[in-house]
Design a protein around this motif. Structure first.
Motif, mmCIF file in Angstrom:
data_model
loop_
_atom_site.group_PDB
_atom_site.id
_atom_site.type_symbol
_atom_site.label_atom_id
_atom_site.label_comp_id
_atom_site.label_asym_id
_atom_site.label_seq_id
_atom_site.Cartn_x
_atom_site.Cartn_y
_atom_site.Cartn_z
ATOM 1 N N TYR A 94 3.627 11.508 6.832
ATOM 2 C CA TYR A 94 3.838 10.282 6.589
ATOM 3 C C TYR A 94 2.743 9.931 5.479
ATOM 4 N N VAL A 95 1.918 11.112 5.078
ATOM 5 C CA VAL A 95 0.957 11.486 4.105
ATOM 6 C C VAL A 95 1.584 12.295 2.822
ATOM 7 N N ASP A 96 2.245 13.054 3.387
ATOM 8 C CA ASP A 96 2.567 14.271 2.351
ATOM 9 C C ASP A 96 1.376 14.669 1.880
ATOM 10 N N PHE B 45 7.193 1.443 5.526
ATOM 11 C CA PHE B 45 6.722 2.499 5.778
ATOM 12 C C PHE B 45 6.391 2.404 7.426
ATOM 13 N N TYR B 46 6.409 0.834 7.774
ATOM 14 C CA TYR B 46 5.778 0.574 9.549
ATOM 15 C C TYR B 46 6.133 -0.724 9.946
ATOM 16 N N PRO C 161 1.196 5.135 1.206
ATOM 17 C CA PRO C 161 0.041 5.965 1.970
ATOM 18 C C PRO C 161 0.359 7.318 1.637
ATOM 19 N N ILE C 162 1.237 7.985 0.359
ATOM 20 C CA ILE C 162 1.879 9.298 0.345
ATOM 21 C C ILE C 162 1.209 10.137 -1.077
ATOM 22 N N PHE D 255 1.362 -1.692 -0.284
ATOM 23 C CA PHE D 255 0.083 0.289 -0.542
ATOM 24 C C PHE D 255 1.324 1.136 -0.110
ATOM 25 N N VAL E 99 0.693 5.530 9.334
ATOM 26 C CA VAL E 99 2.020 6.052 9.028
ATOM 27 C C VAL E 99 2.201 4.830 7.330
ATOM 28 N N TYR E 100 1.007 4.177 7.217
ATOM 29 C CA TYR E 100 1.186 3.006 6.250
ATOM 30 C C TYR E 100 -0.480 2.587 5.278
#
Lengths: 239, 248
Positions: B104-106, A45-46, A13-14, A11, B46-47
């Motif tokens: 984390y999500v920008d 990321f995690y 996230p950004i 996944f 974060v994910y």
């Protein structure tokens, strides 16, 4: 034969992107990629242990895929067996200092290096844009070890530092997902030899063809291209 | 003095932190007299927000003193709407959070994705609350503008990292902008500053557990030059007034 050293799944996230394992399989089929080295984004990321487990599980679904491990050095508790968490089922260990925000001159990283040597792994390190000097530090730190180091995130902005370090340290290799031009391949071939260049695309975060076509357009010989596209990594990993 | 902690995380950090299981957290709550606590999923932050919300729901179902924020992702508005519809109607979920700018999500606080999510939140009038982490004063400014625009939503600025010299006058009259006090190393008189500027009723206790420890912020409130009644409001009664489902 095409081997791709740089891919991900999971996944993202950004940015909204389909980065599922299924998507990776579709890209592989579309472009007839013979071998793909991959890891779960969960590990970046995690949580790297959960990510490595997911990677091992996923690659069982398709023999084309080879698992790549990662470890997050921000989680080092000081325990002696921390690095044993990297399982021997992996041949490549990827690190993401820029994404995770830790520097190359970082004590947990110093502690990790002898383990990579002991596990006989190939190390792949993300070089962040705007982090000039990281390649030089990495080259110095790893020069006393025998394992190969593959740099990712190498583009025109850090070609000079990369080439210079590759001349000093014969165990440094370069991955190509940020090589935006055919002449990048030609320069690296001329200066450090085709044996030190390893094809990687960054799929599915990046377009496969946008990385492949500059490589294909380069004025390299068929033999040089075959090495970059697959033989070099096969040789490093004894595949 | 009883405490309600409105800012906590559920999950394993990528830092050396042991406190991750229910029993350890309950022990910490007993130690600090924390009666109720509101978590957001760390994995969701974060994910993968969907996976994180699903895991958090299971935890909330098991512990009566645990409540939750729903995680969303501004890059995935459609999927975020589905999460909101799935979890916001449930008693144990109180709103959206911890939402993040940059990091984390920008994403900027007022990105198109976040705007769509805030518009959708208006469909849940009992849950119009957002806990927002803003990176830098530029994003605090954006949050202030959003609070003015979405006056039906309660915006809680996580860590209260607002520069009062810049925004002090402006935020005084924004009735739906609140502050949560966890965070690293603010000036010694931070709580007093906030109370004097905004009034006690706009300030919530939060700890950022399990990244940080409630004792740090309990100490910060206890050490501040405010009245016992004001302390009680920050520790407990403000949250009870705004998060009505915590009375259940």
């Amino acid at each position: 034969m095409i081997a791709d050293i740089n891919s991900y799944f999971g996944f993202y996230p950004i940015k909204k992107l389909d980065v599922s394992f299924q998507r990776l399989v579709e890209i592989k089929n579309k472009h007839s990629i013979d071998r793909i080295f991959t890891l779960s984004l969960r590990g970046i990321f995690y949580n790297f242990q959960e990510g490595n487990q997911e990677t091992l599980l996923k690659v069982k679904e398709d023999r084309t895929f080879q698992p790549v491990a990662t470890i997050d050095l921000r989680m080092y508790f000081g325990e002696e067996d921390y690095f044993r968490k990297i399982e021997k089922k992996f041949q490549i260990l990827r690190l993401f200092p820029a994404t995770q925000g830790w520097p190359i001159e970082y004590s947990p990283f110093y502690r990790l290096l002898p383990w990579i040597e002991e596990l006989n792994m190939v190390l792949m390190v993300e070089i962040g844009r705007g982090r000039g000097g990281d390649i030089t530090k990495l080259s110095r730190l790893t020069s006393k070890f025998t394992f190969p180091v593959i740099l990712t995130g190498i583009g025109y902005w850090n070609f000079a530092e990369t080439l210079s370090c590759m001349k000093d340290n014969p165990r440094i290799y370069v991955e190509t997902s940020q090589f935006n031009t055919p002449d990048a391949y030609e320069v690296f071939c001329k200066e450090v030899g085709e044996g030190r260049i390893i094809f990687g695309s960054g799929i599915p975060l990046q377009s496969f063809l946008s990385v492949w076509l500059p490589f294909e357009r380069s004025k390299l010989s068929r033999i040089e291209k075959e090495k970059i596209a697959g033989k070099n990594i096969s040789r490093l990993l004894n595949l | 003095m009883k405490i309600i902690d409105i800012h906590a995380h559920w999950g394993k950090w990528f830092f050396p932190i042991y406190l991750t299981d229910t029993e350890s957290i309950l022990a910490k709550m007993r130690r600090e007299n924390i009666e109720k606590i509101i978590f957001s999923s760390l994995k969701g932050l974060v994910y993968d927000f969907r996976e994180g919300n699903k895991e958090l729901k299971k935890v909330l179902d098991r512990e009566s003193s645990f409540y939750g924020w729903v995680e969303v992702n501004p890059h995935y508005p459609k999927e975020s709407f589905e999460e909101m519809e799935r979890y916001l109607p449930l008693d144990k979920f109180v709103g959206l959070g911890e939402l993040y700018s940059n990091g984390y999500v920008d994403s900027k606080v007022d990105s198109p994705g976040y705007r769509k999510i805030l518009e959708k939140l208006l469909d849940f009038p009992r849950k119009t609350r957002v806990l927002f982490h803003c990176t830098g004063q530029e994003n605090v400014g954006r949050l202030i503008r959003l609070a003015k625009e979405f006056s039906q939503i309660i915006f809680i600025l996580a860590h209260a990292n607002i520069d009062l010299e810049i925004f002090g006058k402006e935020v005084k009259d924004i009735s739906n902008l609140y502050f949560e006090i966890s965070g690293a190393n603010p000036p010694f008189n931070r709580i007093e500053e906030l109370v004097n500027h905004m009034g006690t009723e706009k300030i919530f206790f939060g700890s950022d557990l399990n990244l940080l420890n409630p004792a740090t912020f309990i100490g910060r409130v206890k050490d501040s030059a405010i009245s016992p009644r004001e302390r009680e409001a920050i520790f407990y009664y403000n949250a009870l007034r705004i998060f009505r489902e915590l009375n259940i």
